[in-house]
Design a protein around this motif. Structure first.
Motif, PDB file in Angstrom:
ATOM      1  N   GLU A 190      93.650  47.128 -60.703  1.00  0.00           N
ATOM      2  CA  GLU A 190      92.715  48.165 -60.270  1.00  0.00           C
ATOM      3  C   GLU A 190      93.153  48.847 -58.987  1.00  0.00           C
ATOM      4  N   VAL A 191      93.718  48.081 -58.042  1.00  0.00           N
ATOM      5  CA  VAL A 191      94.081  48.663 -56.744  1.00  0.00           C
ATOM      6  C   VAL A 191      95.503  49.230 -56.732  1.00  0.00           C
ATOM      7  N   SER A 192      96.265  49.044 -57.809  1.00  0.00           N
ATOM      8  CA  SER A 192      97.617  49.615 -57.884  1.00  0.00           C
ATOM      9  C   SER A 192      97.528  51.123 -58.114  1.00  0.00           C
ATOM     10  N   ASP A 193      98.549  51.859 -57.661  1.00  0.00           N
ATOM     11  CA  ASP A 193      98.507  53.315 -57.816  1.00  0.00           C
ATOM     12  C   ASP A 193      98.860  53.730 -59.240  1.00  0.00           C
ATOM     13  N   GLU A 194      98.826  55.036 -59.487  1.00  0.00           N
ATOM     14  CA  GLU A 194      98.983  55.559 -60.851  1.00  0.00           C
ATOM     15  C   GLU A 194     100.344  55.242 -61.460  1.00  0.00           C
ATOM     16  N   PHE A 195     101.385  55.108 -60.614  1.00  0.00           N
ATOM     17  CA  PHE A 195     102.717  54.783 -61.135  1.00  0.00           C
ATOM     18  C   PHE A 195     102.774  53.340 -61.605  1.00  0.00           C
ATOM     19  N   TRP A 196     102.221  52.411 -60.806  1.00  0.00           N
ATOM     20  CA  TRP A 196     102.347  50.991 -61.099  1.00  0.00           C
ATOM     21  C   TRP A 196     101.290  50.475 -62.072  1.00  0.00           C
ATOM     22  N   LYS A 197     100.144  51.138 -62.155  1.00  0.00           N
ATOM     23  CA  LYS A 197      99.049  50.631 -62.974  1.00  0.00           C
ATOM     24  C   LYS A 197      99.480  50.362 -64.425  1.00  0.00           C
ATOM     25  N   PRO A 198     100.093  51.345 -65.141  1.00  0.00           N
ATOM     26  CA  PRO A 198     100.505  51.056 -66.521  1.00  0.00           C
ATOM     27  C   PRO A 198     101.609  50.005 -66.613  1.00  0.00           C
ATOM     28  N   PHE A 199     102.441  49.906 -65.582  1.00  0.00           N
ATOM     29  CA  PHE A 199     103.508  48.899 -65.561  1.00  0.00           C
ATOM     30  C   PHE A 199     102.893  47.509 -65.650  1.00  0.00           C
ATOM     31  N   TRP A 200     101.901  47.236 -64.778  1.00  0.00           N
ATOM     32  CA  TRP A 200     101.283  45.908 -64.771  1.00  0.00           C
ATOM     33  C   TRP A 200     100.388  45.698 -65.990  1.00  0.00           C
ATOM     34  N   MET A 201      99.777  46.750 -66.484  1.00  0.00           N
ATOM     35  CA  MET A 201      98.922  46.635 -67.677  1.00  0.00           C
ATOM     36  C   MET A 201      99.745  46.197 -68.891  1.00  0.00           C
ATOM     37  N   ILE A 202     100.922  46.791 -69.055  1.00  0.00           N
ATOM     38  CA  ILE A 202     101.788  46.427 -70.183  1.00  0.00           C
ATOM     39  C   ILE A 202     102.290  45.003 -70.018  1.00  0.00           C
ATOM     40  N   ALA A 203     102.719  44.647 -68.801  1.00  0.00           N
ATOM     41  CA  ALA A 203     103.248  43.306 -68.552  1.00  0.00           C
ATOM     42  C   ALA A 203     102.203  42.239 -68.838  1.00  0.00           C
ATOM     43  N   ALA A 204     100.959  42.473 -68.404  1.00  0.00           N
ATOM     44  CA  ALA A 204      99.906  41.462 -68.533  1.00  0.00           C
ATOM     45  C   ALA A 204      99.359  41.356 -69.945  1.00  0.00           C
ATOM     46  N   SER A 205      99.449  42.433 -70.737  1.00  0.00           N
ATOM     47  CA  SER A 205      98.850  42.413 -72.069  1.00  0.00           C
ATOM     48  C   SER A 205      99.841  42.158 -73.195  1.00  0.00           C
ATOM     49  N   THR A 206     101.112  42.482 -72.981  1.00  0.00           N
ATOM     50  CA  THR A 206     102.105  42.307 -74.049  1.00  0.00           C
ATOM     51  C   THR A 206     103.095  41.190 -73.775  1.00  0.00           C
ATOM     52  N   GLY A 207     103.259  40.795 -72.498  1.00  0.00           N
ATOM     53  CA  GLY A 207     104.251  39.775 -72.163  1.00  0.00           C
ATOM     54  C   GLY A 207     105.660  40.314 -72.090  1.00  0.00           C
ATOM     55  N   ALA A 208     105.805  41.637 -72.009  1.00  0.00           N
ATOM     56  CA  ALA A 208     107.145  42.221 -71.900  1.00  0.00           C
ATOM     57  C   ALA A 208     107.829  41.720 -70.642  1.00  0.00           C
ATOM     58  N   ARG A 209     109.134  41.471 -70.726  1.00  0.00           N
ATOM     59  CA  ARG A 209     109.901  41.006 -69.575  1.00  0.00           C
ATOM     60  C   ARG A 209     110.054  42.125 -68.554  1.00  0.00           C
ATOM     61  N   LEU A 210     110.256  41.720 -67.301  1.00  0.00           N
ATOM     62  CA  LEU A 210     110.416  42.688 -66.230  1.00  0.00           C
ATOM     63  C   LEU A 210     111.571  43.641 -66.509  1.00  0.00           C
ATOM     64  N   GLY A 211     112.735  43.094 -66.900  1.00  0.00           N
ATOM     65  CA  GLY A 211     113.900  43.935 -67.170  1.00  0.00           C
ATOM     66  C   GLY A 211     113.685  44.888 -68.325  1.00  0.00           C
ATOM     67  N   GLU A 212     112.849  44.494 -69.280  1.00  0.00           N
ATOM     68  CA  GLU A 212     112.556  45.374 -70.426  1.00  0.00           C
ATOM     69  C   GLU A 212     111.712  46.562 -69.994  1.00  0.00           C
ATOM     70  N   LEU A 213     110.800  46.351 -69.048  1.00  0.00           N
ATOM     71  CA  LEU A 213     109.950  47.445 -68.579  1.00  0.00           C
ATOM     72  C   LEU A 213     110.711  48.398 -67.662  1.00  0.00           C
ATOM     73  N   THR A 214     111.579  47.876 -66.801  1.00  0.00           N
ATOM     74  CA  THR A 214     112.332  48.762 -65.906  1.00  0.00           C
ATOM     75  C   THR A 214     113.344  49.609 -66.678  1.00  0.00           C
ATOM     76  N   ALA A 215     113.722  49.161 -67.888  1.00  0.00           N
ATOM     77  CA  ALA A 215     114.671  49.928 -68.712  1.00  0.00           C
ATOM     78  C   ALA A 215     113.976  50.750 -69.795  1.00  0.00           C
ATOM     79  N   LEU A 216     112.643  50.697 -69.842  1.00  0.00           N
ATOM     80  CA  LEU A 216     111.900  51.397 -70.899  1.00  0.00           C
ATOM     81  C   LEU A 216     112.109  52.906 -70.794  1.00  0.00           C
ATOM     82  N   ALA A 217     112.538  53.511 -71.897  1.00  0.00           N
ATOM     83  CA  ALA A 217     112.791  54.955 -71.944  1.00  0.00           C
ATOM     84  C   ALA A 217     111.641  55.657 -72.670  1.00  0.00           C
ATOM     85  N   TRP A 218     111.421  56.916 -72.319  1.00  0.00           N
ATOM     86  CA  TRP A 218     110.340  57.681 -72.938  1.00  0.00           C
ATOM     87  C   TRP A 218     110.532  57.831 -74.443  1.00  0.00           C
ATOM     88  N   ARG A 219     111.792  57.826 -74.893  1.00  0.00           N
ATOM     89  CA  ARG A 219     112.026  57.974 -76.336  1.00  0.00           C
ATOM     90  C   ARG A 219     111.481  56.784 -77.125  1.00  0.00           C
TER      91      ARG A 219
END
Length: 391
Positions: A190-219
């Motif tokens: 809730e207190v994270s900004d607009e850039f980080w909010k979806p990052f943590w939401m995906i990590a907490a709900s899907t279990g995606a690895r950190l390296g997978e999220l930092t490499a995630l492409a829009w395609r």
């Protein structure tokens, strides 16, 4: 036996260089994953004195990777002139002896013939790794692989394959999984900004690895279908490469709130979560409170797009927010993956589904890591049944 009597007197440091080059060729030939190679390189660096590496010229900037004792890790410094970089390298190497208790042991071992390598030296290196026994064992496996490779390349006799056997670390206690409280995670998002909010939401709900999220492409983000596709991951060296295992290629579902959060992000590059140009300003603290205001620090060059490294995500995305809002937290970023797995277990998902969502190579891995959480659900019922009729 070695091809020539002189092969055994090749310095151990030269053998290490050849071993690393051989592994690089394996990466080019598709025989070794780049993420695995980066792990090998990290292990090999443990055998090097904690000084400064060679100065490199990258994009017109002189870069120098060197060890900082206060931070307990290597950092990269950048300079406009080679003279400045060389001066820091010389100063760092002069101070390296006090930073690394094994500095001279490593220097002597690297200069000595590979046939004279002692298991006692390897044991000292492993003992000074401030990590779990499992991590030490992984290092030992790499060091032992070097010996096997040296035998194949004719540096050593086959009878020397067990020369490091006595340095093998003992089996350690299994590390307890740290899972943050759901209320803490909710507050953190809730207190994270607009850039980080979806990052943590995906990590907490899907279990995606950190390296997978930092490499995630829009395609690979399909908002209309509500899925993201994992096909790449950021390695320790900051490169984007194929993920750890074949099963790591997977689709992950994202809910409406994540879709809305992602839709508000700008699409001015290939990456969904690229490294920001500047880190946030922050206060340094000690036991008495705030001590020094640190202005924003440049993280990348203007116009450059690169993925964030693990330490950058923790430092600029998590640590600052946890401290500023006084949020209680267990573990670090990977704890969000454990939280997602525990929620899947609480929802009674079958083990195969959990394995597929987490991208584990097989269900055995999933059971080995999270099996105790599955057993935990039935503890109260088991206690009742075991005591029934006795008291």
């Amino acid at each position: 036996a070695p091809e020539s009597p002189e092969a055994g007197i090749t310095p151990f440091g030269v053998v290490l260089e050849q071993y690393e080059k051989d592994r690089e060729n394996d990466v080019r030939g598709g025989r070794l994953r780049e993420a695995t190679f980066d792990g090998y390189v990290q292990h090999l660096r443990r055998l090097q004195p904690l000084g400064a590496e060679e100065v490199e010229l990258v994009d017109g900037v002189y870069r120098l990777r060197h060890y900082i004792k206060d931070r307990g890790r290597f950092i990269v410094s950048k300079f406009e002139t080679k003279e400045e970089a060389e001066k820091l390298r010389d100063d760092t190497n002069l101070a390296a002896a006090s930073n690394d208790p094994l500095y001279y042991d490593k220097l002597n071992a690297l200069k000595a013939p590979v046939q004279n390598l002692k298991w006692e030296f390897i044991q000292k290196v492993l003992d000074h790794i401030d990590r779990s026994q499992g991590t030490r064992k992984n290092h030992f496996v790499t060091f032992n692989n070097i010996i096997n490779w040296a035998i194949k390349k004719g540096y050593l006799y086959k009878t020397q394959k067990d020369m490091l056997a006595h340095a093998k670390p003992a089996k350690g206690v299994k590390k307890k999984i740290e899972i943050p409280e759901e209320e803490s995670v909710k507050q953190f998002i809730e207190v994270s900004d607009e850039f980080w909010k979806p990052f943590w939401m995906i990590a907490a709900s899907t279990g995606a690895r950190l390296g997978e999220l930092t490499a995630l492409a829009w395609r690979n983000v399909h908002l209309n279908r509500g899925i993201i596709y994992i096909e790449e991951a950021t390695t320790r060296s900051g490169k984007i490469a194929p993920p750890k295992t074949g099963n790591a290629y997977r689709e992950l579902p994202i809910g409406e709130k994540i879709i809305n959060a992602l839709s508000r992000l700008p699409r001015d590059g290939d990456l969904v979560f690229p490294c920001p140009e500047f880190g946030p300003a922050y206060w340094q603290y000690n036991q008495h409170g705030k001590t020094c205001y640190m202005p924003p620090r440049r993280l990348r060059q203007p116009g450059e797009e690169r993925p964030m490294k693990t330490e950058e995500v923790y430092r600029i995305g998590m640590k600052r927010v946890l401290r500023e809002h006084d949020i209680e937290w267990k573990g670090r970023i990977h704890a969000l993956r454990h939280l997602a797995a525990s929620r899947m277990i609480d929802l009674n998902w079958n083990i195969k589904t959990i394995q597929m969502r987490l991208g584990h190579e097989n269900a055995v891995t999933t059971l080995d890591i999270y099996g105790h959480l599955m057993q935990r659900k039935d503890f109260q019922q088991e206690a009742k049944e075991l005591g029934e009729g006795l008291f």
